[in-house]
Motif scaffolding. Sequence first.
Motif, PDB file in Angstrom:
ATOM      1  N   ILE A  84       0.808  -1.224   0.000  1.00 30.65           N
ATOM      2  CA  ILE A  84       0.000   0.000   0.000  1.00 30.65           C
ATOM      3  C   ILE A  84       0.844   1.279   0.000  1.00 30.65           C
ATOM      4  N   GLN A  85       2.187   1.143   0.054  1.00 32.91           N
ATOM      5  CA  GLN A  85       3.044   2.332  -0.010  1.00 32.91           C
ATOM      6  C   GLN A  85       3.114   2.834  -1.455  1.00 32.91           C
ATOM      7  N   ASP A  86       2.891   4.126  -1.643  1.00 38.35           N
ATOM      8  CA  ASP A  86       2.826   4.698  -2.994  1.00 38.35           C
ATOM      9  C   ASP A  86       4.110   4.491  -3.784  1.00 38.35           C
ATOM     10  N   LYS A  87       5.257   4.587  -3.120  1.00 35.76           N
ATOM     11  CA  LYS A  87       6.541   4.511  -3.824  1.00 35.76           C
ATOM     12  C   LYS A  87       7.368   3.309  -3.390  1.00 35.76           C
ATOM     13  N   SER A  88       6.711   2.280  -2.929  1.00 35.38           N
ATOM     14  CA  SER A  88       7.438   1.102  -2.459  1.00 35.38           C
ATOM     15  C   SER A  88       8.279   0.481  -3.563  1.00 35.38           C
ATOM     16  N   ALA A  89       9.492   0.067  -3.182  1.00 41.38           N
ATOM     17  CA  ALA A  89      10.387  -0.594  -4.136  1.00 41.38           C
ATOM     18  C   ALA A  89      10.386  -2.104  -3.929  1.00 41.38           C
ATOM     19  N   LEU A  90       9.598  -2.592  -2.988  1.00 45.25           N
ATOM     20  CA  LEU A  90       9.613  -4.023  -2.666  1.00 45.25           C
ATOM     21  C   LEU A  90       8.507  -4.745  -3.433  1.00 45.25           C
ATOM     22  N   PRO A  91       8.845  -5.779  -4.199  1.00 47.25           N
ATOM     23  CA  PRO A  91       7.806  -6.540  -4.914  1.00 47.25           C
ATOM     24  C   PRO A  91       6.819  -7.158  -3.915  1.00 47.25           C
ATOM     25  N   PRO A  92       5.523  -7.089  -4.172  1.00 43.14           N
ATOM     26  CA  PRO A  92       4.536  -7.665  -3.250  1.00 43.14           C
ATOM     27  C   PRO A  92       4.453  -9.183  -3.421  1.00 43.14           C
ATOM     28  N   ILE A  93       5.557  -9.849  -3.068  1.00 39.93           N
ATOM     29  CA  ILE A  93       5.680 -11.299  -3.258  1.00 39.93           C
ATOM     30  C   ILE A  93       6.112 -11.923  -1.934  1.00 39.93           C
ATOM     31  N   LEU A  94       5.424 -12.976  -1.513  1.00 39.19           N
ATOM     32  CA  LEU A  94       5.774 -13.694  -0.293  1.00 39.19           C
ATOM     33  C   LEU A  94       5.797 -15.184  -0.586  1.00 39.19           C
ATOM     34  N   PHE A  95       6.876 -15.850  -0.188  1.00 38.65           N
ATOM     35  CA  PHE A  95       7.027 -17.293  -0.408  1.00 38.65           C
ATOM     36  C   PHE A  95       7.096 -17.981   0.954  1.00 38.65           C
ATOM     37  N   LEU A  96       6.119 -18.845   1.229  1.00 41.20           N
ATOM     38  CA  LEU A  96       6.083 -19.632   2.468  1.00 41.20           C
ATOM     39  C   LEU A  96       6.346 -21.099   2.129  1.00 41.20           C
ATOM     40  N   ASP A  97       7.397 -21.646   2.717  1.00 40.76           N
ATOM     41  CA  ASP A  97       7.780 -23.024   2.422  1.00 40.76           C
ATOM     42  C   ASP A  97       7.343 -23.957   3.546  1.00 40.76           C
ATOM     43  N   GLN A  98       6.307 -24.733   3.276  1.00 37.32           N
ATOM     44  CA  GLN A  98       5.802 -25.792   4.151  1.00 37.32           C
ATOM     45  C   GLN A  98       5.379 -25.299   5.540  1.00 37.32           C
ATOM     46  N   PRO A  99       4.419 -24.368   5.592  1.00 40.46           N
ATOM     47  CA  PRO A  99       3.941 -23.891   6.892  1.00 40.46           C
ATOM     48  C   PRO A  99       3.191 -24.952   7.699  1.00 40.46           C
ATOM     49  N   SER A 100       2.615 -25.975   7.024  1.00 38.65           N
ATOM     50  CA  SER A 100       1.833 -26.982   7.758  1.00 38.65           C
ATOM     51  C   SER A 100       2.698 -27.986   8.502  1.00 38.65           C
ATOM     52  N   GLN A 101       4.038 -27.871   8.382  1.00 41.91           N
ATOM     53  CA  GLN A 101       4.924 -28.850   9.018  1.00 41.91           C
ATOM     54  C   GLN A 101       4.770 -28.860  10.536  1.00 41.91           C
ATOM     55  N   VAL A 102       4.309 -27.731  11.112  1.00 41.84           N
ATOM     56  CA  VAL A 102       4.104 -27.668  12.560  1.00 41.84           C
ATOM     57  C   VAL A 102       3.063 -28.691  12.996  1.00 41.84           C
ATOM     58  N   THR A 142      -5.312  -1.501  -3.062  1.00 42.44           N
ATOM     59  CA  THR A 142      -4.300  -1.288  -4.107  1.00 42.44           C
ATOM     60  C   THR A 142      -4.813  -1.526  -5.524  1.00 42.44           C
ATOM     61  N   GLN A 143      -5.925  -2.203  -5.650  1.00 42.05           N
ATOM     62  CA  GLN A 143      -6.481  -2.579  -6.955  1.00 42.05           C
ATOM     63  C   GLN A 143      -5.624  -3.628  -7.669  1.00 42.05           C
ATOM     64  N   PHE A 144      -4.720  -4.282  -6.951  1.00 39.74           N
ATOM     65  CA  PHE A 144      -4.006  -5.440  -7.504  1.00 39.74           C
ATOM     66  C   PHE A 144      -3.784  -6.439  -6.363  1.00 39.74           C
ATOM     67  N   LYS A 145      -3.620  -7.689  -6.739  1.00 39.93           N
ATOM     68  CA  LYS A 145      -3.412  -8.736  -5.735  1.00 39.93           C
ATOM     69  C   LYS A 145      -1.915  -8.992  -5.534  1.00 39.93           C
ATOM     70  N   PRO A 146      -1.455  -8.968  -4.287  1.00 36.95           N
ATOM     71  CA  PRO A 146      -0.084  -9.388  -4.047  1.00 36.95           C
ATOM     72  C   PRO A 146       0.030 -10.888  -4.285  1.00 36.95           C
ATOM     73  N   GLN A 147       1.236 -11.364  -4.507  1.00 38.36           N
ATOM     74  CA  GLN A 147       1.439 -12.782  -4.800  1.00 38.36           C
ATOM     75  C   GLN A 147       1.956 -13.513  -3.561  1.00 38.36           C
ATOM     76  N   VAL A 148       1.279 -14.589  -3.201  1.00 41.59           N
ATOM     77  CA  VAL A 148       1.743 -15.454  -2.122  1.00 41.59           C
ATOM     78  C   VAL A 148       1.932 -16.854  -2.701  1.00 41.59           C
ATOM     79  N   ILE A 149       3.143 -17.368  -2.613  1.00 40.10           N
ATOM     80  CA  ILE A 149       3.463 -18.713  -3.107  1.00 40.10           C
ATOM     81  C   ILE A 149       3.679 -19.610  -1.898  1.00 40.10           C
ATOM     82  N   VAL A 150       2.961 -20.714  -1.847  1.00 42.38           N
ATOM     83  CA  VAL A 150       3.098 -21.648  -0.732  1.00 42.38           C
ATOM     84  C   VAL A 150       3.440 -23.021  -1.277  1.00 42.38           C
ATOM     85  N   THR A 151       4.551 -23.570  -0.847  1.00 42.27           N
ATOM     86  CA  THR A 151       4.873 -24.976  -1.138  1.00 42.27           C
ATOM     87  C   THR A 151       4.589 -25.756   0.132  1.00 42.27           C
TER      88      THR A 151
END
Length: 643
Positions: A549-567, A605-614
Motif C-alpha cells: 500500500i506504499q505509494d513509492k514502495s520498491a519491494l515486490p509484493p511477493i511472499l514465499f512460504l515453504d511448508q507452513p503446515s509442518q508444525v 491497491t487494486q491489484f493482488k499481491p502474490q503469495v506462493i506456498v509450497t
Amino acid sequence: MNVYIKSILAFNQEGEKRHVDLTDGLNVITGESKSGKSALLEIIDYCLGSSKSTIPKGEVTKFGDLFALILKFPTYHLIVGRKRFDDEGRKQMYLYRTSTEVIPKKLSIEIFTEENMMSLDQAKIELGKEFGIAVTNPTENIDNFKSDPRPSVRNMTSYMFQHQNLVASKFALFYRFEDSQKREQTIKQFPVFAGWVDQKYYNYRLELDELLKQQKRNEKLHQSYSKSTDKIKRDLMDTYKRYYMLVGKTLDDNLTLNKLLSLRNNLPDFTRESYLSEEMERRYEQLKKQREELKQSRYDIELSIGNLELSHGHGQNYSSNLKSLQAVLNHSTNHNESYDCPVCGQGVEILTEKIITLKDSKKWLKEELTSVRGQGNEFHLQIHKLTKEKEKLNNEIRKISNEISKIEEITERWKKNKKLDEEVIFARAEIEIECKRIEEQVSNLRKNDNADEIRINELNKLIDGYNLHSYNSQAETFFKTNISRVIEKLDFEDEFRPADMNFILSTFDLFHYDKESKSRVYLSEMGSGANWLACHVSLFLALLHFFAIQDKSALPPILFLDQPSQVYFPEKIFVNTKEKSNDFQKVEQIYKTILEEIELIAETTQFKPQVIVTDHVGELDIEGYNFEDYLRKNWRGQNNKFI
C-alpha cells in the motif's frame, strides 16, 4: 508496486525446459517429499542475484543448465536468467525486457544471448532499478572509510522468503539475518524499500554530517583562539615593541588585543631626534635580564627533578628492604600472646617479651609498607609536573632569545649602513602583516560560522520534510494493529489473547505486550510451534500488506512460504481430507487467513499481491474458497515432480 512471478523455469543444455506457471494472488504447489517443491524458492533466490547457489543438489541441478524467472509488470515482462553456478552463473546473469506478451510454454533458451548478458553486480543494480530503488548511496557519515552498501534486491529477499527451517523458527524471523551485516543493512534500508526516501535525502544527510563536523572543528578553533588570545597578544606586543624601540617611544603593556590591532593606524612617526634613542638599549638589557631569570628558574627546577629522582631511588630501595623483611617475618607462625615451658608449664618471660616485640614489629612493618606503597606515584606526579614547568620555561627562553637576536641583527645592520629609517619602515610593515593575519583568521571563523549555520538550518528543513519520524510512528502503529488482527485468526495460545503484537522498526524485534505483567514476551520466550508459526505468518502478511500500500514502495509484493503446515504434520509425506482433524482445520485456517489478507490488500491497491506456498497438504476444504483454484502443481505419484 504491481509485479508478480509469472513462471519459474529450468532449462537443460539441449534447451528442454521445466516450468511452474504462477499468477497473482495465492499459488499453492503441493506434493510428496523430494518432488522439488523447496527447490522453487532457491531458484527464485538464485535468479535474484544470490552470491551462491543453494538449489538442492540432485535431479534439479543435474537437469538445470540455466534457471529463469518471468516477472510480470503492468506494461511489460522482465525475463531474468542465470546459468548454473559452476558455469557462467557465478559472475553473470541475463536480463531481457519486452513489452510483448511472454508465454512460458513457448519461451526458448535462445532468448538468453550475449546481448542480454551482464555481470552479476550490474544485474542486481538493474533489477533494483526495475523494482524502483531510487537510492544508490545511503551513506550518512562523511567519515566512513567506505560508502554504505547500495540498497539491493538481495536485502529485499529478507521480506519475501520464509524457508522451511525458518517459517516456524523461535530463534529467527528473517532470512539472512544470521549475517549481522546483512541484518543491519536490511533494517537501515527499510525507508528506501518503503519509498519514504530518495537519493536526495541521503545527499542532504551526508552534507549535514559534514557541516556539523566542520562546525565542531570551528568551535574547537574558537576555543583554541580564545585560549591563545594571550599568546597572540604577547606576540603582537613584541612586534609593536620592536617598532617603538626603534622610534624611541614606550608602549603601554596593558593594551588589549583589539586596541593593538587598531593602533597600527596611529603609530608614532620616526624623527631624527629619536635617531640615537636609548630605548633599543634599554629593551635589549631588559630582555637579557628576563632570560637570565628564566634560566635560573629552569636550573632550580632541574635541581628539584634530580633530587626527586634520587629520593625515589632511595625510596624504592627502602621499600624493597621492607618487603624482604616481611618475607622473613611471614615465616613466623606463632599466634600466642605468651610462651610457657613445655616441661614444667611455667611462663618463660624472655620469650614472651620477644613474641610481643615481634608482633609489634610486624604491625609497624605492615603500616610502613602501606605508607611507602603510595609514595612512588607521588614522586612520578611531582616529576611530571616539574618537567611540564621546565618545558614552559624553555619555550619562554627561546622566545626571548629570538627577540634578543632580532635586536642584535637590527643593531648590526644599523652599524653597517647607518639607515635606521629603513629598519623603522620594515618594523611598521611587520606590524601591518601581523595585524592583517590575525584579523583575517577571526573574519574567516565568523564568516564560515554564519554560512554553515544558514546551510545547516536549510538542510534540517529539507530532511524534516521527509517526515521519517511520522512515517516510522505510523508504520509501527500499522504493524501493531495488523499483526494483532491477523494472529487472532490463527492458532495462537489463549494465554496471549487478546494479542498485543508489536514490531519495532529500529531493531526488527517482534513481541507481545503482556498488560497484566507489563512486560514484553518475545518470540523466543513463547512455547509451542503453533505460536511461532502464527507469529511468522502474521508478521509477514502484515509486511506484505504494508509494502503493497506504499505509494513509492520498491519491494515486490511477493511472499514465499515453504511448508507452513509442518508444525501440524511434521512426519507426513502428504495430508488429505480423509485425515480431517483439529490440526487439519488449523492448517485450513492458515490458508483462509492468507486469502482474506490478499483480498483486503487488493481492495486498497487494486491489484493482488502474490503469495506462493509450497506444502505437503492435500486437498483442503477452505470455507468460502475453492482450494483447486489456487493449486498450481500437485506433485504426487510416480515420476510426478518438478524434474
